[in-house]
Motif scaffolding. Structure first.
Motif, mmCIF file in Angstrom:
data_model
loop_
_atom_site.group_PDB
_atom_site.id
_atom_site.type_symbol
_atom_site.label_atom_id
_atom_site.label_comp_id
_atom_site.label_asym_id
_atom_site.label_seq_id
_atom_site.Cartn_x
_atom_site.Cartn_y
_atom_site.Cartn_z
ATOM 1 N N VAL A 165 0.880 -1.078 0.124
ATOM 2 C CA VAL A 165 -0.128 0.011 -0.077
ATOM 3 C C VAL A 165 1.103 1.270 0.090
ATOM 4 C CG1 VAL A 165 -1.812 1.072 1.218
ATOM 5 C CG2 VAL A 165 -1.669 -1.339 1.176
ATOM 6 N N ASP A 166 0.990 1.823 -1.030
ATOM 7 C CA ASP A 166 1.931 3.128 -1.344
ATOM 8 C C ASP A 166 1.156 4.090 -1.579
ATOM 9 O OD1 ASP A 166 4.295 4.360 -1.938
ATOM 10 O OD2 ASP A 166 4.697 3.649 -3.678
ATOM 11 N N GLY A 167 1.322 5.075 -0.685
ATOM 12 C CA GLY A 167 0.552 6.463 -0.952
ATOM 13 C C GLY A 167 -1.053 6.086 -0.823
ATOM 14 N N LEU A 168 -1.400 6.360 -2.126
ATOM 15 C CA LEU A 168 -3.024 6.183 -2.712
ATOM 16 C C LEU A 168 -3.294 4.963 -3.230
ATOM 17 C CD1 LEU A 168 -3.923 9.913 -3.576
ATOM 18 C CD2 LEU A 168 -4.140 8.709 -1.305
ATOM 19 N N MET A 169 -2.311 4.150 -3.373
ATOM 20 C CA MET A 169 -2.569 2.804 -4.100
ATOM 21 C C MET A 169 -2.260 1.532 -3.369
ATOM 22 S SD MET A 169 -3.412 2.267 -7.308
ATOM 23 C CE MET A 169 -2.753 3.661 -8.312
ATOM 24 N N MET A 170 -3.307 0.646 -3.736
ATOM 25 C CA MET A 170 -3.138 -0.645 -3.104
ATOM 26 C C MET A 170 -2.769 -1.653 -4.147
ATOM 27 S SD MET A 170 -5.782 -3.147 -0.840
ATOM 28 C CE MET A 170 -6.668 -3.657 -2.261
ATOM 29 N N ASN A 171 -1.715 -2.380 -4.225
ATOM 30 C CA ASN A 171 -1.193 -3.169 -5.398
ATOM 31 C C ASN A 171 -1.555 -4.619 -4.905
ATOM 32 O OD1 ASN A 171 -0.557 -1.271 -6.958
ATOM 33 N ND2 ASN A 171 1.831 -1.078 -6.061
ATOM 34 N N PHE A 172 -2.029 -5.641 -5.579
ATOM 35 C CA PHE A 172 -1.846 -7.119 -5.426
ATOM 36 C C PHE A 172 -1.605 -7.794 -6.721
ATOM 37 C CE2 PHE A 172 -5.577 -8.482 -7.606
ATOM 38 C CZ PHE A 172 -6.520 -7.722 -7.527
ATOM 39 N N ASP A 173 -0.860 -8.965 -6.406
ATOM 40 C CA ASP A 173 -0.623 -9.805 -7.380
ATOM 41 C C ASP A 173 -1.400 -11.155 -7.232
ATOM 42 O OD1 ASP A 173 1.601 -8.411 -8.113
ATOM 43 O OD2 ASP A 173 3.117 -9.887 -7.142
ATOM 44 N N LEU A 174 -1.699 -11.700 -8.560
ATOM 45 C CA LEU A 174 -2.626 -13.107 -8.705
ATOM 46 C C LEU A 174 -1.667 -13.878 -8.946
ATOM 47 C CD1 LEU A 174 -5.526 -12.000 -10.792
ATOM 48 C CD2 LEU A 174 -5.613 -12.261 -8.448
ATOM 49 N N VAL A 175 -1.229 -14.975 -7.993
ATOM 50 C CA VAL A 175 -0.321 -15.998 -7.857
ATOM 51 C C VAL A 175 -1.076 -17.149 -8.395
ATOM 52 C CG1 VAL A 175 1.077 -17.266 -6.447
ATOM 53 C CG2 VAL A 175 0.859 -14.895 -6.184
ATOM 54 N N PRO A 176 -0.666 -17.950 -9.135
ATOM 55 C CA PRO A 176 -0.924 -19.362 -9.548
ATOM 56 C C PRO A 176 -1.292 -20.550 -8.587
ATOM 57 C CG PRO A 176 1.056 -19.266 -10.347
ATOM 58 C CD PRO A 176 0.812 -17.981 -9.752
ATOM 59 N N MET A 177 -2.034 -21.154 -8.305
ATOM 60 C CA MET A 177 -2.156 -22.500 -7.697
ATOM 61 C C MET A 177 -2.694 -23.473 -8.407
ATOM 62 S SD MET A 177 -4.629 -22.492 -4.342
ATOM 63 C CE MET A 177 -3.425 -21.399 -3.265
ATOM 64 N N LEU A 178 -2.030 -24.716 -8.206
ATOM 65 C CA LEU A 178 -2.599 -25.952 -8.163
ATOM 66 C C LEU A 178 -3.508 -26.595 -7.120
ATOM 67 C CD1 LEU A 178 0.623 -28.032 -9.648
ATOM 68 C CD2 LEU A 178 -1.395 -27.011 -10.947
ATOM 69 N N THR A 179 -4.548 -27.014 -7.314
ATOM 70 C CA THR A 179 -5.460 -27.318 -6.361
ATOM 71 C C THR A 179 -5.203 -28.756 -5.868
ATOM 72 O OG1 THR A 179 -7.137 -28.469 -7.827
ATOM 73 C CG2 THR A 179 -7.446 -26.275 -7.284
ATOM 74 N N LYS A 180 -5.633 -29.185 -4.813
ATOM 75 C CA LYS A 180 -5.126 -30.773 -4.317
ATOM 76 C C LYS A 180 -5.415 -31.746 -5.285
ATOM 77 C CE LYS A 180 -6.384 -33.786 -0.308
ATOM 78 N NZ LYS A 180 -6.939 -35.042 -1.141
ATOM 79 N N ALA A 181 -6.699 -31.569 -6.134
ATOM 80 C CA ALA A 181 -6.918 -32.600 -7.163
ATOM 81 C C ALA A 181 -5.875 -32.381 -8.292
ATOM 82 C CB ALA A 181 -8.112 -32.496 -7.527
ATOM 83 N N GLU A 182 -5.572 -31.314 -8.624
ATOM 84 C CA GLU A 182 -4.876 -30.925 -9.873
ATOM 85 C C GLU A 182 -3.276 -31.586 -9.495
ATOM 86 O OE1 GLU A 182 -6.324 -27.205 -12.055
ATOM 87 O OE2 GLU A 182 -5.407 -26.762 -10.258
ATOM 88 N N VAL A 183 -2.647 -31.357 -8.309
ATOM 89 C CA VAL A 183 -1.648 -32.063 -8.018
ATOM 90 C C VAL A 183 -1.703 -33.483 -7.983
ATOM 91 C CG1 VAL A 183 0.182 -32.057 -5.997
ATOM 92 C CG2 VAL A 183 -0.836 -29.778 -6.293
#
Length: 249
Positions: A165-183
């Motif tokens: 959270v920098d000044g007036l901006m909130m940044n977020f990343d979208l991180v990939p994930m393998l679900t339990k079934a996919e793993v």
């Protein structure tokens, strides 16, 4: 082993957070406690954002802000038809009828779903993706929310994580994930290629998030035999997760 999976990383442009304290003049509530009316709160928030160069299209507060330290109120702030957020207003001090408060940026479930869908489309993904998030997202570094992105009958899970959270901006990343079934399915596929036959089953302890060093334990059964493996993410490259697997010692 390399597994294809979508990944996005980027700022949520236009999510604004007032980092400076705000002051409102309260009117007495029914029990004699000062409160900032919804109209005054909306006007004050809109003016503060306008002064910061980010004029919202609208500000709607659900309830007055009761003048007691720790009391909160939520307000919907719309910057554009596809960009809105729901900051949490918290009272930090009260002096007579003067109420001091601050804003914590936040996205409701619906707002986060719209933001993720917009980022997916901007990253070249299907414009008709359906997003379902398990919770909203608070504007504190390290806060996370899980979202499922469905397009063309395929559902991919992503983690939305606030990176700053920098000044007036909130940044977020979208991180990939393998679900339990996919793993589990991916590990069986890999073992089938390596052994020349597919084991009967695999049971893993949970999801595998696409961050180098993250790991998950899996138990594989093949007839009367069983073996324990540990899967570890080695790299994340664009839309792919690389992981290695080894027997659990």
């Amino acid at each position: 082993m390399r597994k294809a999976f979508g990944r996005l990383a980027g700022p949520l442009v236009g999510v604004v957070a007032a980092v400076a304290p705000m002051v409102g003049c309260g009117t007495d509530a029914a029990d004699g406690v000062p409160a900032v009316s919804t109209a005054d709160l909306q006007r004050d928030i809109a003016e503060r954002f306008a002064e910061a160069g980010a004029r919202p299209q609208s500000v709607t507060c659900k309830d007055p802000l009761v003048g007691e330290v720790g009391q909160t109120a939520r307000c919907d702030v719309t910057m554009s038809p596809t960009n809105s957020f729901e900051p949490i207003v918290t009272v930090t001090g009260v002096d007579g009828e003067t109420v001091d408060y601050e804003l914590l940026p936040a996205l409701s479930v619906e707002q986060l779903e719209r933001a993720v869908a917009r980022l997916v489309a901007e990253d070249g993904g299907p414009p008709d993706s359906t997003v379902t998030c398990q919770a909203g997202l608070l504007g504190r570094p390290g806060e996370v929310a899980r979202c499922d992105v469905t397009a063309g009958g395929v559902t991919l899970r992503r983690t939305a994580e606030v990176t700053g959270v920098d000044g007036l901006m909130m940044n977020f990343d979208l991180v990939p994930m393998l679900t339990k079934a996919e793993v589990e399915r991916s590990l069986l596929d890999e073992l089938a290629r390596h052994l020349g036959r597919r084991p009967d089953s695999a049971t893993c302890s949970g999801d595998l998030e696409g961050r180098p060093g993250n790991s998950v334990d899996c138990a594989v059964t093949d007839g009367p035999e069983s073996a324990a493996f540990i899967l570890t993410v080695t790299a994340v490259d664009g839309d792919r997760i690389d992981y290695s697997y080894a027997p659990r010692g």
